[in-house]
Design an enzyme around this catalytic site. Structure first.
Site, PDB file in Angstrom:
ATOM      1  N   GLU A 119       0.667  -1.232  -0.089  1.00 54.55           N
ATOM      2  CA  GLU A 119      -0.021  -0.028  -0.006  1.00 54.55           C
ATOM      3  C   GLU A 119       0.910   1.236   0.162  1.00 54.55           C
ATOM      4  OE1 GLU A 119      -3.058  -0.272   3.058  1.00 54.55           O
ATOM      5  OE2 GLU A 119      -4.131  -1.740   2.184  1.00 54.55           O
ATOM      6  N   GLU A 257      -5.702  -8.878   0.223  1.00 56.14           N
ATOM      7  CA  GLU A 257      -6.308  -8.971   1.612  1.00 56.14           C
ATOM      8  C   GLU A 257      -7.738  -8.624   1.269  1.00 56.14           C
ATOM      9  OE1 GLU A 257      -4.985  -5.692   3.992  1.00 56.14           O
ATOM     10  OE2 GLU A 257      -2.769  -6.398   4.255  1.00 56.14           O
TER      11      GLU A 257
END
Length: 345
Positions: A119, A257
């Protein structure tokens, strides 16, 4: 018994829960690890095995975890932590990293992906480190003759999208486009997927006026005008649309995720909603999306354990399938197919 299949309520004719059917082989579970008094890694791996979970995501190279995974037949996403990215711009450091954490264990640990950073956003100080680190890790993987076994990628979140609805209009934001395009070109050249963290929960709580809870939980048909029946598919296909617009229509997305909090005092963070989301997501993984109908979708649930030391909102500590003592979260008690059944570890 498999906790995961207890969620699904699928039982064999003998009453034994199975997690070995081909339709479930695309589902793994992330090992978050931000908790005190976590089980020792051998016990963690044993818990994966006893529940027939055959994929794990590790966020950093833990040699104790790698030792425990030897001979387990569990496929591994191994992460390069963000704080190590800059050091891997150096070719020798990248080579040493691969030799120490991948090559040394490759004979009996099933590495599948290396996630180089998690991220990272285009405005972050580390953004310029991602591509050279990817290239150096890839070269080291190739030098170790592991390029056919291990794919090198990075994990993004969906905030890199400038537009995500309708899904076919999905596009990376102007600031993200110049950052992600060379990364995506790297993935396409090397036949690697893009890793994406996809959370309908956060999309819902950030826009409850326009997104219905049952649309996020797979429990009600969505907007038939755009052909989507659930929020997860809409979000995933918006990433695919964005990839098409940067010239990478053949890059696959692995959902690295996805999860739903079971408590924490926030909107919709309940054991019932978490159980519903996990059950329906696992079932949905065997299929595809409107843009990519030929499944299964490779998905990693977040996470194996509640993480009582994770920073941020309280909900961040309650995404686990298990408590720190290895007992299942109350979600699974609610979702059991038969209240007389007991979980057996």
């Amino acid at each position: 018994m498999s906790v995961i299949l207890l969620l699904l309520g699928i039982l064999s004719s003998t009453g034994v829960v199975e997690f070995t059917g081909a339709q479930f082989q695309s589902v793994g579970v992330c090992y978050g690890g931000k908790g005190n008094n976590l089980p020792k890694m051998q016990a963690v791996v044993d818990l994966y095995k006893s529940n027939r979970i055959d994929k794990i995501r590790l966020y950093h190279p833990d040699e104790g975890a790698l030792q425990a995974l030897r001979g387990s037949n569990i496929e591994v996403i191994l992460g390069v932590p963000n704080d190590q990215l800059q050091s891997l711009i150096n070719v020798a450091n990248a080579t040493n990293w691969v030799n120490k954490y991948v090559k040394a264990y490759s004979q009996n640990v099933k590495f599948k992906y290396i996630a180089v950073g998690n991220e990272i956003h285009p405005g972050d100080s580390l953004a310029g480190s991602v591509l050279p680190a990817l290239e150096n890790i890839q070269n080291a993987i190739s030098a170790a003759n592991l390029q056919c076994q291990v794919k090198v990628s990075t994990a993004i979140d969906t905030t890199l999208l400038g537009y995500s609805y309708p899904p076919n209009d999905g596009v990376f934001s102007s600031s993200a486009s110049s950052y992600i395009r060379p990364i995506v070109n790297f993935l396409a050249r090397n036949g690697a997927p893009l890793l994406a963290n996809v959370y309908p929960y956060f999309a819902y709580v950030n826009n409850p006026q326009n997104i219905a809870l049952d649309y996020a939980l797979f429990t009600k048909q969505g907007n038939n005008v755009v052909g989507y029946q659930n929020l997860f598919d809409a979000m995933l296909d918006s990433v695919y649309a964005a990839l098409e617009k940067v010239g990478a229509p053949n890059v696959t997305v692995v959902v690295s995720e996805s999860g739903w909090p079971s408590e924490g005092g926030a909107v919709a963070a309940t054991v019932q909603n978490a159980g519903t989301y996990y059950r329906n997501l696992i079932s949905h993984a065997k299929g595809g999306t409107p843009k990519r109908p030929n499944g299964p979708i490779e998905i990693y649930l977040y996470a194996m354990f509640d993480e009582n030391q994770k920073q941020g909102q309280e909900i961040q500590q309650h995404f686990g399938l298990f408590r720190l003592d290895k007992s299942p979260v109350p979600t699974f008690e609610i979702m059991r197919p038969n209240p007389k059944f007991k979980l057996n570890f």
